[in-house]
Each structure stands twice: as C-alpha cells, then as structure tokens.
Design an enzyme around this catalytic site. Structure first.
Site, PDB file in Angstrom:
ATOM      1  N   GLY A 215      16.150 -28.828 -15.578  1.00 56.63           N
ATOM      2  CA  GLY A 215      17.137 -29.213 -16.593  1.00 56.63           C
ATOM      3  C   GLY A 215      18.389 -29.820 -15.979  1.00 56.63           C
TER       4      GLY A 215
ATOM      5  N   HIS B 272      -2.750 -31.854 -16.250  1.00 54.35           N
ATOM      6  CA  HIS B 272      -1.746 -31.978 -15.202  1.00 54.35           C
ATOM      7  C   HIS B 272      -2.303 -31.389 -13.902  1.00 54.35           C
ATOM      8  CE1 HIS B 272       2.054 -32.257 -13.359  1.00 54.35           C
ATOM      9  NE2 HIS B 272       2.584 -31.126 -13.722  1.00 54.35           N
TER      10      HIS B 272
END
Ligand code: APR
Length: 309
Positions: free
Chosen positions: A15, A176
C-alpha cells in the site's frame, strides 16, 4: 480540472509503495488507510515531505476513518496478511477473506462509483469476494497479478539477453505464480519472437523462476512478501484507467463465457481504460493452453468453495 481521488486500503508494504508511486506521477490525490492507528498517517506524511523533492503537487493523507475515502474514483485493496517463508498464497485464504469482506463493505458505502482494484492474496479468490460483496459491475472490479508475473518474466529475459526491459514483452494467462499459463509463442523482443533469440531450455528456466518469483522474494525477506514490483504494476493499471489509455494488459477479470469459462476471475488480456475492464480479449488457444487455463480455474474455484461466499 478537479484531481482524481485514489484510496489505498492497507498502508503496509504494498500500500505505501503504491502510494508513493502514484503521488510521484501525480495521478491523483491519495488517501492511505490502515486499521493500525498512526501507520497510514505516518507514511502519508513521509510521502508528502518527499513531494517537494519529487516535484509533485497532488495531496496525500493518512487515515483510519473510512469517511476520508469518500468519493474515491479508484480504491486499491491491499489490506490483509502477506506470506512468510513456507506459506503458499492459499494459506492466507480464510483470514484475508474476512479482512477483505469487511473492507469492501465499508469502501463501497463511501465510494459507490469507484473502480475496485484488488491486490490481497490469494488474488483471484479475493477479487471474487470483492465482486460478490460490492455487487459492482464486472468492469469495475478487477485484480492485479498478471502484470506482476509478466514484469518478472520480462526482467529475467532482459537480463539474460542484455537488452532493454522496454523491448521485451511477455504474456501470461490464468492464475498467479505457480498456476500461471505463459503463452511463450507471444513473447517478443521488439517484435522478434523470443524463440528466435533464446533456447527452449532457457525460456523454460525463466518461466519456472517466474512461477516461484514471489516465493524467491519471500525466502530472502523472511518477514513478508514482494512490494515494489506489485506496487508498480498496480500503478500502471491505475494510470491506464485514469488516463483512459485502453492498454492491453493481463488483468484478473470476471469471465462470463470467454475461453469457455463462466463465473470465475482469471488472468486474461483485457482492454483497460476509462471504463475499467472494457473488453476481455479472447485468443485462440492451443489445446494444452486451454487445459492449463481450465486447471487454473479449478484451483481458484476450489479456494472459493472453501469460503462459501
Ligand atoms: N483494514 C485495513 N487495513 C488492514 C486490515 C483491515 N481490516 N487488516 C490488515 N490491514 C493492514 C495491516 O495493518 C497492514 O498494514 O494491511 C496491511 C498489510 O500490509 P503488509 O503486512 O505489509 O502486507 P503487504 O506486503 O502490503 O501485502 C498485502 O498484498 O501482495 C499481497 O500477499 C500480499 O495479501 C498480501 C497483501
């Protein structure tokens, strides 16, 4: 012109790296949010203090109140646990599902028109959870994974061939890391097929390293997982949406019949622009590629079934 608003939920490694990436490119005003009081505020202040050096005039603030995210154009969800050595992404499933569910409910209340971009792992299951809970249309709910896998592969190819990373392009479908489906025949260096420049053994070795690319970093860091490359990948997706670039990128998108698959988030090439996922691009796949894609889908569905969302 009014600046766009981007909120990032989770002010941890991904983040905060993402916040700096977005602010440094002046893509919008950024709100960094975390439940740990002071974490988002401290990191936001640090990034703000870098802005005179970076020459950026967008604003960045940290918060622990969802009200401060109100009216966001894009919300990036990175909240949740990261892997530690010995853990698979699937090991994060139940805990991250409850975090992501909670976060989504709050986010959509304050930003009903936002695009939701999911980063929390296990990525495809978490993106599905966000879609279910938000009830948003499929063009506005997507996940980041393929961008990271292709970036890893491109960096390994470029250093092997000693060419610019900018000239290398690669493409992956499916899940992924371990469950990605690389389309080797579409790998190029400035339009030249990679198969003309590198042996099949070397290409296979690079694919294998990419499959374990996340784990390779976890094994070095020991206390967490990758964040600079994931943040940059998210940044490029945000840029494609906010600048309506209509880039063709691998994105975790909801399939509704494309590739013969329905109601599953999978990595596919999409056109990413001002309307979010504007189109899923369907390629003719070889039988073994289709088989691998279906296998990825089954693995993702098995995780979702464990959640009962
Ligand atoms: N609301 C908001 N923030 C939360 C919540 C919540 N309910 N629960 C946890 N967080 C925050 C944590 O406080 C922490 O600051 O999420 C942040 C996660 O940061 P890191 O632990 O540094 O993890 P990071 O490396 O950023 O990875 C986040 O992205 O790539 C994936 O696998 C990775 O699932 C992981 C996620």
């Amino acid at each position: 012109m009014k600046r766009r608003k981007i909120s990032i939920i989770g002010a941890g490694n991904v983040g905060s790296a993402c916040a700096h990436w977005l602010v440094a490119r002046e893509l919008g005003d950024v709100v960094l949010f975390d439940i740990i009081d002071g974490l988002a505020q401290g990191k936001a202040l640090d990034i703000l203090e870098a802005s005179p050096i970076d020459g950026c005039d967008v604003s960045i603030s940290g918060s622990s109140s969802y009200a401060d995210t109100a009216g966001s154009d894009i919300v990036i969800i990175t909240a949740g646990l990261a892997r530690k050595p010995g853990m698979s992404r699937a090991d994060l499933l139940e805990k991250n599902c409850s975090i992501v569910s909670f976060v989504t409910q709050r986010v959509v209340k304050y930003s009903p028109q936002a695009f939701l971009l999911v980063v929390t792992n296990p990525l495809y299951a978490m993106t599905y959870v966000v879609k279910q809970i938000s009830g948003f249309p499929k063009n506005r709910v997507m996940g980041m994974a393929g961008m990271l896998d292709t970036a890893r592969m491109r960096s390994f190819i470029a250093s092997e061939l000693q060419v610019s990373v900018e000239d290398v392009s690669a493409f992956v479908l499916g899940g992924h890391g371990e469950s990605m489906v690389p389309l080797t025949r579409y790998f190029t260096v400035s339009g030249i097929p990679l198969t003309a420049l590198m042996s099949p053994e070397k290409i296979d070795a690079i694919i294998e390293r990419t499959r374990n690319g996340g784990a390779e970093i976890v094994s070095f860091l020991k206390t967490g997982s990758a964040f600079y490359a994931p943040a940059a990948a998210v940044g490029k997706m945000v840029e494609a949406i906010l600048k309506d670039k209509k880039r063709v990128l691998p994105v975790a998108a909801l399939l509704e019949g494309e590739y013969g698959i329905s109601q599953c988030y999978l990595g596919v090439p999409v056109k990413l622009g001002g309307e979010g996922v504007e189109e899923v691009i369907e390629l003719e796949l070889l039988p073994e590629e289709l088989k691998a894609l279906n296998k990825s889908c089954q693995m993702i569905r098995a995780l979702i079934e464990r959640l009962k969302v």
